[in-house]
Design a protein around this motif. Structure first.
Motif, short mmCIF file in Angstrom:
data_model
loop_
_atom_site.label_atom_id
_atom_site.label_comp_id
_atom_site.label_asym_id
_atom_site.label_seq_id
_atom_site.Cartn_x
_atom_site.Cartn_y
_atom_site.Cartn_z
N LEU A 80 0.95 -1.14 0.10
CA LEU A 80 -0.14 -0.07 0.11
C LEU A 80 0.88 1.30 0.13
O LEU A 80 0.46 2.36 -0.58
N VAL A 81 1.93 1.14 0.67
CA VAL A 81 2.85 2.40 0.83
C VAL A 81 3.99 2.27 -0.26
O VAL A 81 4.69 3.31 -0.69
N GLY A 82 4.24 1.14 -1.35
CA GLY A 82 5.62 1.18 -1.79
C GLY A 82 6.62 0.66 -1.10
O GLY A 82 6.84 0.99 0.32
N ARG A 83 7.86 0.14 -1.72
CA ARG A 83 8.95 -0.57 -1.10
C ARG A 83 9.90 0.74 -0.49
O ARG A 83 10.18 0.51 0.74
N GLU A 84 9.99 1.92 -1.16
CA GLU A 84 10.67 3.02 -0.23
C GLU A 84 9.82 3.64 0.66
O GLU A 84 10.39 4.02 1.80
N GLY A 85 8.37 3.62 0.55
CA GLY A 85 7.70 3.98 1.51
C GLY A 85 7.68 3.25 2.87
O GLY A 85 7.65 3.63 3.78
N PHE A 86 7.79 1.85 2.68
CA PHE A 86 7.66 1.08 3.90
C PHE A 86 9.14 1.21 4.32
O PHE A 86 9.50 1.24 5.67
N ALA A 87 10.15 1.26 3.80
CA ALA A 87 11.58 1.68 4.45
C ALA A 87 11.71 3.11 5.33
O ALA A 87 12.06 2.81 6.38
N ALA A 88 10.81 3.97 4.75
CA ALA A 88 10.63 5.14 5.70
C ALA A 88 9.99 4.92 6.85
O ALA A 88 10.10 5.42 7.85
N GLY A 89 8.66 3.95 6.60
CA GLY A 89 8.23 3.75 8.08
C GLY A 89 8.87 3.07 8.95
O GLY A 89 8.65 3.17 10.23
N MET A 90 9.93 2.03 8.58
CA MET A 90 10.59 1.47 9.40
C MET A 90 11.61 2.48 10.14
O MET A 90 12.01 2.21 11.26
N ARG A 91 12.19 3.39 9.45
CA ARG A 91 13.10 4.41 10.03
C ARG A 91 12.16 5.20 11.02
O ARG A 91 12.94 5.40 12.00
N THR A 127 3.37 -1.80 20.81
CA THR A 127 2.13 -2.44 20.35
C THR A 127 2.19 -2.55 18.97
O THR A 127 2.81 -1.99 17.89
N CYS A 128 1.38 -3.56 18.27
CA CYS A 128 1.19 -3.73 16.80
C CYS A 128 0.80 -2.37 16.03
O CYS A 128 1.12 -1.90 15.21
N GLU A 129 -0.12 -1.54 16.79
CA GLU A 129 -0.71 -0.35 16.51
C GLU A 129 0.45 0.91 16.40
O GLU A 129 0.66 1.44 15.29
N ASP A 130 1.50 0.54 17.09
CA ASP A 130 2.62 1.47 16.97
C ASP A 130 3.40 1.28 15.87
O ASP A 130 3.70 2.36 15.16
N PHE A 131 3.47 0.03 15.24
CA PHE A 131 4.10 -0.19 13.86
C PHE A 131 3.41 0.31 12.75
O PHE A 131 3.69 1.04 12.05
N LEU A 132 1.99 -0.07 12.95
CA LEU A 132 1.02 0.34 11.83
C LEU A 132 1.16 2.00 11.53
O LEU A 132 1.24 2.50 10.54
N ARG A 133 1.15 2.72 12.88
CA ARG A 133 1.01 4.07 12.79
C ARG A 133 2.51 4.74 12.16
O ARG A 133 2.42 5.58 11.70
N ALA A 134 3.39 3.98 12.55
CA ALA A 134 4.75 4.50 12.08
C ALA A 134 4.97 4.48 10.47
O ALA A 134 5.23 5.40 9.81
N VAL A 135 4.28 3.38 9.94
CA VAL A 135 4.56 3.24 8.51
C VAL A 135 3.34 4.22 7.80
O VAL A 135 3.68 4.72 6.74
N SER A 136 2.25 4.26 8.27
CA SER A 136 1.20 5.25 8.06
C SER A 136 1.55 6.70 7.86
O SER A 136 1.54 7.28 7.08
N ASP A 137 2.11 6.89 9.37
CA ASP A 137 2.74 8.46 9.28
C ASP A 137 3.82 8.81 8.41
O ASP A 137 3.95 10.00 8.18
N ALA A 138 4.59 7.71 8.21
CA ALA A 138 5.72 8.11 7.31
C ALA A 138 5.36 8.25 5.70
O ALA A 138 6.12 8.72 4.91
N ASN A 139 4.15 8.24 5.65
CA ASN A 139 3.41 7.98 4.18
C ASN A 139 2.18 8.63 4.22
O ASN A 139 1.24 7.98 3.69
N PRO A 140 2.15 10.06 4.47
CA PRO A 140 0.84 10.60 4.53
C PRO A 140 0.40 10.77 3.21
O PRO A 140 0.83 10.90 2.02
N GLY A 141 -1.09 10.61 3.24
CA GLY A 141 -1.77 10.36 1.85
C GLY A 141 -1.74 9.25 0.98
O GLY A 141 -2.38 9.07 -0.04
#
Length: 906
Positions: free
Chosen positions: A405-416, A428-442
């Motif tokens: 949903l965010v692309g390979r580079e977007g996912f790497a940004a979420g990990m950072r 928690t699991c939500e903390d990881f999900l929010r990090a990936v989501s917040d790193a890829n607004p829109g």
């Protein structure tokens, strides 16, 4: 009527989570190691958690002898409540205080292989999830993180190697021919990541330099006789270090990184910080003793445990309900690692197909069973029972959807962002999900983040129901997508999942990939001849313009979501996809659907096991075309030409007759063997000579296809022999058993003889045993092959009972127990499910026998009965009787009792 027992353990609920009343800042452990009586001195610095109301300190403990308890150097009152050490008279302010606890334990008697135990005269530990409480009294929960210093003392001759987490800061001799070593871990960690090893071990070393310029020492410790089998493990570790730096920018953070192999281990491996302890089957490999699958599994598992150094160790779980936070994410990472090591796109596709095949065989069955649970469970009695395919493999698919949903580079940004926010924390699991989501607004994820969380809270495998309409006059094509999820235990309904669906269109006349012209803007993105759309409602419709010929929809390309597609493909459409689809996964899927449709049709319409139908000439021609295709990878051909498993066929049926399924599938195999006999001979001759052994995707694919060809040729030979012909292929297989220069080819040949039931199987098995009787991992294969073989004449059960009496068999070694009992009960349905219920009787006997030794392994064996309610009669009654007998036993472990209770529940 469900039998009950007063000893049933209390359930733990995620909603009841509370932060700990105390924090532990530092831990200094001193071990005087002795198999019969190990002394453990535990000095901890603790402080009250100011966010929690004052209460007693409750420390977990199990099978410990308590000698003394001191607080700030003085005696203090305490009490024991069901193994919990309770201390109430502690300093009332929030200043740090020191607690000293001295205990003893008996590692040599620890057959559970949890905590500190002795394996082949070597001290070993396994603490995840709750084994540390068997070493000392402690706050045994993952959100309590402390810095550990560990001193080991032992006899220098018996235990010359002394290892623990972190960096070696001191070592030297002691009086009485003893010696010591002190290890200091610079990172805070929960106690489940603690480890120690002491014994006579040899070491392979290699130094590497990270991108930061720091030098690190990599070490692999094994028994001295096995040191020559560690080169592949070391190279796999080096690849893992390089990959994590290049893909995610995560460098090794310790001066040294150690791996230790042990034969007695409940799991595959354990990611203890800086000191990974492995089941020896995932470390030791040589071409003479390990198959291609063994080499691949070693590479994958070593990668998995190394990647845990960051996703699991540096950031860990707040509580055990969040297990998939580390395991699902790290399985995804090891899958990406394995695919990135594949240079060719075809090899990447083969890797992905293999992952999905395993997921659908095991995890989909779990989702359809009484033990179905969300990726993040809401309650448990025994946390060991939630180390499941749902938490691991489905959890990995949830992470993969985030990347989709965010692309390979977007996912790497979420990990950072995840590490920037949470390094050194328990989350928690939500903390990881929010990090990936917040790193890829829109992004497609960010706009659906709240709905995406349902993947963690809802059980079951979603169904994507597809219908379509083609208007040739307007040249338009409409796809209608709807989703639903079957009812699961404790979950009558499920809200819509967020389903990323990759799709394309293939021309029904030309077989060409059709250009995609959506009539209106569709939320998603296009990549070549594929379109990614997101189904996050109950249903939606897509319309395409300029469709110049009737299209065949290629749905869920690359298996973009862990779901089941329900679309009424015609045979013509499936043959079109099999021959032309540009997506390798759906090309393979088309062949599987064709075979599956035939099997299900025959199974559900036949009158007995003898009525097994016949494969169509068109299907056989299509399989011949795949086998002879000059442009397809041999490994891909092997996957296409391997029929769906009996377990996966069972998942398509409402009522399961295991003997009927087995008979139909075997008839299909025999037809493929005889109709394509000349083609199999061609395939064997073309792929049988690969020169010197190499472990790479091309060589492995050639050996896999060659092995499949030999299996079919030996099966065809049995038909010839029944017709009083004189087949030559069993003799060639026997010769290959004797002469092969690698275990892959040798074991393929042995398997071909055993599964075809040829008379040469017995001398081949005897010769194989004599040749490898000193190689315990090879003898595990020998046991497993016999327990998992084709049940011709109902003889496998008696063979299994004989194997249980073999001098080399023992229940105390999990690998050996799995090689016989699990191979029969979990992986050989045609032999296990018997009309006389004999397989169920053996299952019940072995669950009880193992439970008395090792409850964790026994609980895994219970899972053979997950889907008993789907069985046809008389199997269903036999299974129920076996489960009821087991449930009525008074002395079951809570591991086994929880699963039996859940499996039997209405």
């Amino acid at each position: 009527m469900l039998p009950t027992h007063p000893s049933a353990a209390r359930a733990i609920h995620r909603a009841d989570y509370r932060p700990p009343a105390f924090w532990i800042d530092t831990v200094a452990l001193t071990f005087d190691l002795d198999p019969a009586k190990t002394r453990v001195l535990n000095r901890m610095t603790l402080r009250r958690n100011p966010a929690v109301a004052a209460q007693a300190l409750r420390l977990d403990g199990e099978d410990l002898s308590l000698v003394r308890v001191l607080c700030n150097g003085a005696g203090t009152s305490f009490r024991l409540e069901e193994g919990v050490l309770v201390l109430e008279k502690l300093p009332s302010d929030d200043k740090p205080f020191e607690l000293e606890i001295f205990t003893t334990c008996t590692p040599v008697d620890n057959t559970r292989l949890m905590g500190l135990y002795v394996s082949q005269d070597t001290f070993t530990t396994q603490c995840e999830p709750e084994g540390f409480r068997r070493i000392t009294y402690f706050l045994d929960r993952p959100d309590v993180m402390a810095r550990f210093t560990v001193t080991l003392r032992a006899d220098r001759d018996r235990y010359p190697v002394l290892l623990s987490n972190g960096n070696l800061v001191d070592s030297g001799p002691l009086d009485g021919n003893r010696h010591m070593a002190t290890w200091e871990d610079p990172f805070r960690k929960p106690c489940y990541l603690f480890a120690l090893v002491a014994g006579k071990l040899a070491c392979r070393e290699q130094r590497v330099v990270s991108r930061t310029g720091k030098e690190h020492l990599l070490q692999v410790y094994v028994r001295p006789a096995d040191i020559e089998k560690t080169e592949h493990a070391m190279q796999s570790l080096c690849k893992s270090v390089v990959w994590d730096e290049s893909r995610f920018g995560l460098s090794l953070d310790l001066e040294r990184y150690m791996i230790v192999a042990t034969s007695d281990f409940n799991m595959g491996a354990m990611e203890n910080k800086g000191l990974n302890i492995f089941n020896s089957k995932y470390v030791l490999a040589a071409r003479a003793t390990a198959t291609d699958a063994d080499f691949a599994n070693i590479e994958r598992v070593i990668g998995h445990e190394y990647f845990h150094n960051w996703t699991g160790n540096r950031i860990t779980c707040r509580d055990w309900f969040q297990l998939s936070l580390k395991e699902g994410l790290t399985v995804f990472r090891d899958q990406e690692f394995s695919m990135d090591l594949c240079a060719q796109p075809s090899a990447r596709a083969v890797q992905r197909i293999s992952e999905v095949r395993d997921l659908r065989t095991v995890q989909f069955a779990e989702d359809a069973s009484p033990v179905a649970h969300p990726v993040r469970p809401d309650s448990y009695v025994e946390i060991n029972n939630f180390y499941t395919a749902t938490v691991y493999e489905k959890g990995a698919e949830v992470v993969r959807m985030m990347q989709t949903l965010v692309g390979r580079e977007g996912f790497a940004a979420g990990m950072r962002l995840y590490f920037e926010r949470h390094d050194g924390s328990a989350v928690t699991c939500e903390d990881f999900l929010r990090a990936v989501s917040d790193a890829n607004p829109g992004s497609l994820l960010a706009t659906r983040c709240a709905a995406f969380e349902r993947w963690y809270s809802q059980a079951g495998t979603p169904r994507i129901v597809v219908s379509d309409h083609y208007d040739p006059d307007a040249a338009t094509y409409t796809l209608h997508l709807a989703q639903n999820c079957p009812q699961c235990p404790g979950q009558a309904t499920a809200a819509p999942f967020v389903l990323p669906i990759a799709l394309g269109l293939v021309g029904a006349r030309t077989g060409a990939a059709l250009p995609l012209h959506p009539q209106s803007e569709i939320p998603g993105r296009q990549d070549g001849d594929s379109l990614l759309v997101v189904l996050d409602q109950s249903q939606c419709s897509l319309r395409f313009e300029q469709v110049q010929e009737p299209p065949v929809p290629s749905l869920l390309r690359g298996f973009s979501a862990p779901a089941i597609v329900q679309y009424a493909y015609s045979d013509d459409q499936l043959y079109t996809l099999l021959a032309n689809d540009t997506d390798p996964f759906n090309r393979w899927e088309a062949g599987q659907r064709l075979a599956l449709q035939h099997a299900v049709a025959v199974i559900t319409s036949g009158t007995g096991t003898g009525d097994t139908g016949a494969l169509s000439g068109r299907f056989l021609d299509a399989m011949r075309g795949v086998l002879r295709h000059p442009g397809l990878d041999p490994a891909f051909k092997d996957l296409v030409l391997t029929l769906p498993s009996e377990a996966y066929i069972s998942e398509q049926l409402d009522v399961v007759d295991p003997q009927r399924i087995h008979a139909v599938r075997e008839a299909m195999r025999t037809q493929l063997a005889t109709a394509l006999q000349e083609d199999w001979q061609w395939a064997y001759e073309q792929h049988g000579d690969n020169g010197g052994y190499r472990f790479d995707p091309v060589s492995c694919g050639r050996r896999a296809l060659c092995g499949l060809a030999l299996a079919y040729l030996c099966l065809a030979a049995e038909v010839e022999q029944a017709m009083q012909a004189h087949p030559v292929w069993p003799g060639k297989a026997y010769q290959r058993c004797k002469d092969a220069d690698n275990m892959t080819d040798r074991f393929h040949a042995l398997s071909a003889l055993v599964h075809s039931g040829n008379a040469l199987a017995q001398p081949a098995l005897a010769r194989f045993y004599e040749q490898f009787r000193s190689e315990e991992l090879v003898i595990d294969k020998w046991f497993a092959l016999q327990a998992g073989c084709n049940d011709r004449g109902g003889q496998v059960l008696s063979a299994v009972r004989k194997l249980l009496q073999h001098p080399d068999f023992t229940l105390r070694n999990p690998n050996r127990a799995r090689s016989v009992i699990f191979s029969y009960c979990l992986h050989n349905p045609g032999a296990f499910h018997r009309v006389d219920a004999g397989g169920y009787v053996l299952w019940g006997e072995q669950v009880l026998a193992i439970d008395a030794i090792n409850p964790q392994v026994a609980a895994r064996l219970v899972r053979a009965m997950d889907n008993w309610k789907k069985l046809a009669q008389p199997y269903r009654d036999g299974a129920f009787d076996a489960l009821s007998r087991l449930a009525g036993k008074a002395d079951l472990s809570k591991d086994v009792r929880e699963l039996v209770t859940r499996v039997l529940a209405d």
